[in-house]
Enzyme design. Structure first.
Site, PDB file in Angstrom:
ATOM      1  N   LEU A   1       1.888 -11.247 -10.141  1.00 35.54           N
ATOM      2  CA  LEU A   1       0.903 -10.751  -9.183  1.00 35.54           C
ATOM      3  C   LEU A   1       0.306  -9.411  -9.592  1.00 35.54           C
ATOM      4  O   LEU A   1      -0.744  -9.028  -9.085  1.00 35.54           O
ATOM      5  CB  LEU A   1       1.539 -10.594  -7.797  1.00 35.54           C
ATOM      6  CG  LEU A   1       1.479 -11.815  -6.873  1.00 35.54           C
ATOM      7  CD1 LEU A   1       2.284 -11.557  -5.621  1.00 35.54           C
ATOM      8  CD2 LEU A   1       0.049 -12.151  -6.517  1.00 35.54           C
TER       9      LEU A   1
ATOM     10  N   ARG B   1      -3.221  -7.666  -8.322  1.00 39.30           N
ATOM     11  CA  ARG B   1      -3.102  -6.486  -7.471  1.00 39.30           C
ATOM     12  C   ARG B   1      -3.428  -5.202  -8.215  1.00 39.30           C
ATOM     13  O   ARG B   1      -3.943  -4.257  -7.623  1.00 39.30           O
ATOM     14  CB  ARG B   1      -1.683  -6.405  -6.898  1.00 39.30           C
ATOM     15  CG  ARG B   1      -1.417  -7.438  -5.824  1.00 39.30           C
ATOM     16  CD  ARG B   1      -0.080  -7.187  -5.165  1.00 39.30           C
ATOM     17  NE  ARG B   1       0.186  -8.183  -4.135  1.00 39.30           N
ATOM     18  CZ  ARG B   1       1.393  -8.629  -3.841  1.00 39.30           C
ATOM     19  NH1 ARG B   1       2.437  -8.191  -4.511  1.00 39.30           N
ATOM     20  NH2 ARG B   1       1.562  -9.529  -2.896  1.00 39.30           N
TER      21      ARG B   1
ATOM     22  N   VAL C   1      -7.200 -11.259   0.304  1.00 35.95           N
ATOM     23  CA  VAL C   1      -6.504 -12.052  -0.714  1.00 35.95           C
ATOM     24  C   VAL C   1      -5.402 -11.254  -1.407  1.00 35.95           C
ATOM     25  O   VAL C   1      -5.318 -10.041  -1.276  1.00 35.95           O
ATOM     26  CB  VAL C   1      -7.499 -12.595  -1.765  1.00 35.95           C
ATOM     27  CG1 VAL C   1      -8.523 -13.496  -1.104  1.00 35.95           C
ATOM     28  CG2 VAL C   1      -8.188 -11.450  -2.496  1.00 35.95           C
ATOM     29  N   GLU C   2      -4.574 -11.977  -2.176  1.00 38.84           N
ATOM     30  CA  GLU C   2      -3.439 -11.412  -2.919  1.00 38.84           C
ATOM     31  C   GLU C   2      -2.493 -10.641  -2.000  1.00 38.84           C
ATOM     32  O   GLU C   2      -1.974  -9.586  -2.346  1.00 38.84           O
ATOM     33  CB  GLU C   2      -3.932 -10.490  -4.045  1.00 38.84           C
ATOM     34  CG  GLU C   2      -4.811 -11.173  -5.072  1.00 38.84           C
ATOM     35  CD  GLU C   2      -4.043 -12.048  -6.045  1.00 38.84           C
ATOM     36  OE1 GLU C   2      -2.869 -12.342  -5.761  1.00 38.84           O
ATOM     37  OE2 GLU C   2      -4.623 -12.445  -7.057  1.00 38.84           O
ATOM     38  N   GLY C   3      -2.263 -11.168  -0.808  1.00 45.51           N
ATOM     39  CA  GLY C   3      -1.453 -10.491   0.194  1.00 45.51           C
ATOM     40  C   GLY C   3      -2.370  -9.712   1.116  1.00 45.51           C
ATOM     41  O   GLY C   3      -2.985  -8.723   0.712  1.00 45.51           O
TER      42      GLY C   3
END
Length: 825
Positions: free
Chosen positions: A376, A380, A501-503
């Site tokens: 990730l 991130r 997105v991405e958390g």
């Protein structure tokens, strides 16, 4: 008097030992010396000395003889600790263990080693990477018209897709040995930033395959056969990847994933093979509508033990690669988020795949979540922060130009104090974003920093939201009227995508940054938890007493530094940055102390008190951000303009830190702990204030002028689109202003005084030349300036047929000329 002096010396000595973090043996020796001194000075008698000595020797033996200490003190504590230790799921453990700790750990531990920051080297772009930015990225930007992409075509033009494939934009992270570009994280970040200043759809299309997706997973975990099968196509663009993780029931909580794969035998290519029957439904999948290969995350079940372990049926999250045209796979309809990049759904019912399609082969069954978390960092730490930086760089450069050209009440709007509130923030945030971008991307080149990348993703996308909003406010009607001239509207619409997105940012702030940071970055907490899990009493004993000494030291350091205005703190440099480094060290110690006290008082309850943990996460985040800013300043030219921006950013960070501490302490649920923490963190009260009007005005003035910071903070903006490009039009006007503004201001003053006859600019200029108030050259320059000024403030309008979707109803030239024809003065 002797007793008073002795007491004072003893207190100061104890304070010094606590401040320095002296080990237990030194404390023992010091107390022994104190007892002997008291006896020698006659301050205690023989009986008192004997009693105190007996107590001292007993405690000294109990605390310093480790076998005795473990048996008498540590063992009972160890038992209680194991009982109150909160349950940790395998998913949580994998998330905690994934990635590396980096500079954020120094800030969390309360006594940062500043040399690590000063000595850290930014990743320099190689000649090949710089050439790619200067050539391939420039050419790709020239192939894209953001208005047509977003409003008319809802897609990149075919020639852009072809160029992306041809020049390997989708293979930046794939190593050269496999045919990819093998770019550094810093280079990938710069590429995405530059593309995003032209078209967010183009940037997202390029960044997704280079972040969390099949390419990265194959590079790290794929079998040789999988790499041989898929990497060549991913490199040359004949294969377009997407990754299916999110679904209707699963967003940030991957453990809720209902998508299931069951191991069993089935038929593949006419043969009976061991495989997996999949049922899944995915949504929000970027590139899904055009993908040729799907990376798929699902929960794996092996009820018959066919994978070799008869005692295990539930394997957990697993990742596999599946061709998009494989029987049963259905690429669904498109979503339409805030930008026109390809995004959609993927479904599958009773899809049978061989077990060899698991990424990494059957040996990686059940290890998908660990794989995803470890990878990730690209999304991130590189891609989404790059979008934030692109917004900052564009807003800085364009808002500065617009604020200089646009006049109201006969004054450039950039000089109005109300406007300067916003433009000052734009300048400070843009400086912060570029400092974070280069620092975080360079960190990803050195390791896999999980906490740092979460900080970067959350705060850089939030700064994107703020800076775009400020830019919209300053440019007002210019920004809200969409059309070929508008360079802000797409970013405004697409910002929530980056936030989500991405958390999702709410989750990242409230659960991840401190939740993961407190455990991973703390010198003792995670090792203590591991010792408890492994039932290792000797290891726990050593950690426990080290932890006690650590907490006492940080409490005393935080209180002392707060009491002295951080004057006793260390700074690695002299000059302008020294006070900021000392304040950062002070707050670092305060964070370490408050974290320890909080975890000790609340224990596992802290996991559910998200507002509290979020505020401590804000402290950790702002300490990291301030470090990035200070480092960026020290690596730069250190001019007066640079210093003004750095001061703005650092003053803002320190205010945010103090504000987060204040909110944390005010809302802490235990009264006595609130009092202790406020005394330690703010012994003389909270002296940190928002950025001053003076500092903000200085940055707001600089954003209107050509200077070194303007170029440093907007070096990735695509400026070569020509006079018909929204940014290119502003660039052309800016260049004209450097030669012609003096003449225009001369004309402007004459016109405002009412000394020139005529109702139009042309009439007044003619009158000025006729009367000898201006030369012909000056009049021509003023006229040139006024024409580009009008272009800068113009907006687009359209026929009703064009707005209704008949894009052949008007050519681009007609739309562009409409604003010019509307001019009356």
């Amino acid at each position: 008097m002797t007793a008073l002096v002795t007491t004072l010396v003893a207190v100061l000595a104890a304070w010094a030992l606590a401040f320095a973090g002296a080990p237990l043996l030194v404390w023992t020796a010091a107390i022994g010396v104190l007892l002997l001194a008291l006896k020698g000075l006659g301050l205690i008698g023989t009986t008192a000395f004997a009693i105190a000595g007996t107590v001292f020797v007993t405690l000294a033996l109990l605390l310093n003889l480790r076998p005795l200490r473990r048996a008498v003190l540590t063992a009972p504590i160890f038992g209680v600790f194991k009982k109150v230790l909160p349950e940790m799921s395998s998913t949580e453990r994998e998330a905690l263990e994934a990635g590396d700790t980096w500079w954020e750990a120094e800030m969390f531990r309360g006594r940062p080693d500043w040399n690590k920051l000063i000595d850290f080297k930014y990743t320099a772009l190689t000649p090949e990477e710089q050439s790619f930015l200067d050539n391939e990225c420039e050419e790709l930007c020239k192939l894209c018209d953001d208005w047509k992409i977003e409003f008319e075509q809802k897609d990149l033009p075919p020639e852009a897709w072809a160029y992306i494939r041809e020049k390997k934009f989708l293979a930046m992270l794939i190593k050269k040995e496999y045919g990819g570009l093998g770019f550094s994280a810093n280079a990938q970040s710069a590429v995405v930033t530059k593309l995003a200043t032209k078209s967010i759809t183009m940037a997202v299309t390029v960044m997704v395959p280079n972040s969390l997706g099949p390419g990265e997973l194959l590079m790290h975990y794929g079998t040789d056969q999988q790499k041989k099968q898929w990497l060549p196509g991913l490199v040359d663009g004949s294969e377009l990847p997407c990754f299916g993780l999110t679904g209707p029931e699963v967003g940030s909580d991957a453990t809720a994933m209902p998508d299931l794969g069951v191991v069993g035998y089935g038929e593949h290519e006419g043969k009976k093979v061991l495989g997996i029957t999949l049922n899944f439904s995915k949504r929000y999948i970027t590139l899904a509508p055009v993908a040729t290969v799907v990376g798929l995350a699902f929960k794996l079940r092996d009820p018959d033990g066919l994978l070799g372990d008869k005692s295990k049926s539930e394997y957990g999250i697993t990742c596999a690669l599946v061709p998009a045209k494989h029987p049963g796979v259905q690429i669904g309809r498109r979503h339409y988020p805030g930008a026109a990049f390809m995004n959609g759904t993927i479904h599958g019912k009773d899809v049978f795949i061989p077990v060899d399609w698991i990424i990494g082969g059957p040996a990686m069954a059940g290890k998908g979540w660990r794989m995803l978390v470890e990878c990730l960092s690209a999304g991130r730490g590189i891609s989404l922060p790059a979008l934030g930086t692109a917004a900052g760089q564009t807003a800085y450069r364009m808002t500065g130009a617009y604020g200089r050209f646009r006049r109201q009440f006969k004054v450039s709007i950039g000089k109005f104090e109300g406007v300067q509130e916003a433009t000052g923030r734009i300048g400070g945030y843009a400086y912060t974003l570029e400092a974070m971008r280069v620092m975080t991307a360079s960190a990803v080149d050195h390791c896999a920093p999980s906490v740092v990348t979460a900080i970067a993703k959350y705060h850089m996308t939030e700064l994107m939201r703020k800076i775009v909003t400020d830019g919209m406010d300053v440019m007002a009607g210019k920004a809200i009227q969409q059309g070929p001239r508008n360079f802000m509207a797409t970013a405004y619409k697409a910002t929530p995508v980056a936030i989500t997105v991405e958390g999702a940012n709410i989750l990242t702030r409230n659960l991840m940054i401190f939740g993961q940071g407190a455990i991973r970055c703390h010198e003792y907490v995670f090792p203590e938890m591991e010792a408890a899990r492994e039932n290792d009493l000797p290891a726990f004993d050593k950690l426990l007493f080290g932890h006690i000494g650590f907490s006492v030291n940080r409490a005393v350091r935080a209180f002392t530094l707060g009491l002295t205005g951080a004057r006793l703190a260390r700074s690695p440099v002299d000059g302008e940055m020294a006070p900021y480094f000392r304040d950062m060290e002070r707050f670092s110690a305060a964070l370490a102390f408050c974290s320890d006290l909080t975890m000790g008082v609340l224990g596992g309850k802290l996991k559910f008190l998200e507002r509290l943990s979020a505020r401590l996460g804000d402290v950790l985040s702002q300490l990291y951000i301030a470090s990035c800013v200070a480092k960026y300043y020290l690596e730069g030219p250190k001019t007066e303009a640079e210093l003004a921006h750095a001061r703005w950013a650092l003053d803002h960070c320190l205010y945010e830190i103090a504000n987060a501490f204040d909110g944390f302490i005010r809302n802490f649920p235990v009264a006595w702990a609130r009092g202790v923490m406020r005394l330690v963190v703010f012994p003389l009260g909270n002296r940190f204030k928002p950025v001053s009007d003076r500092v903000n005005a200085r940055v707001a003035d600089l954003i209107l002028e050509p200077n070194d910071v303007r170029e440093r903070l907007s070096w990735l903006v695509f400026v070569n689109g020509g006079e018909h490009d929204p940014v290119g039009r502003m660039e052309h006007a800016w260049k004209v202003s450097q030669d012609c503004e003096e003449a225009y201001l001369k004309f402007f003053k004459l016109a405002n005084k009412g000394e020139l006859a005529g109702d139009t600019v042309a009439d007044r200029l003619r009158d000025a030349v006729t009367r000898g108030l201006m030369t012909r050259e000056e009049a021509d320059q003023a006229d040139t300036y006024d024409k580009v000024r009008y272009e800068v403030i113009s907006t687009d309008d359209f026929s009703k047929e064009y707005i209704a979707g008949n894009y052949d109803a008007e050519r681009a030239e007609v739309i562009e000329m409409a604003a010019v024809r509307a001019r009356v003065a």
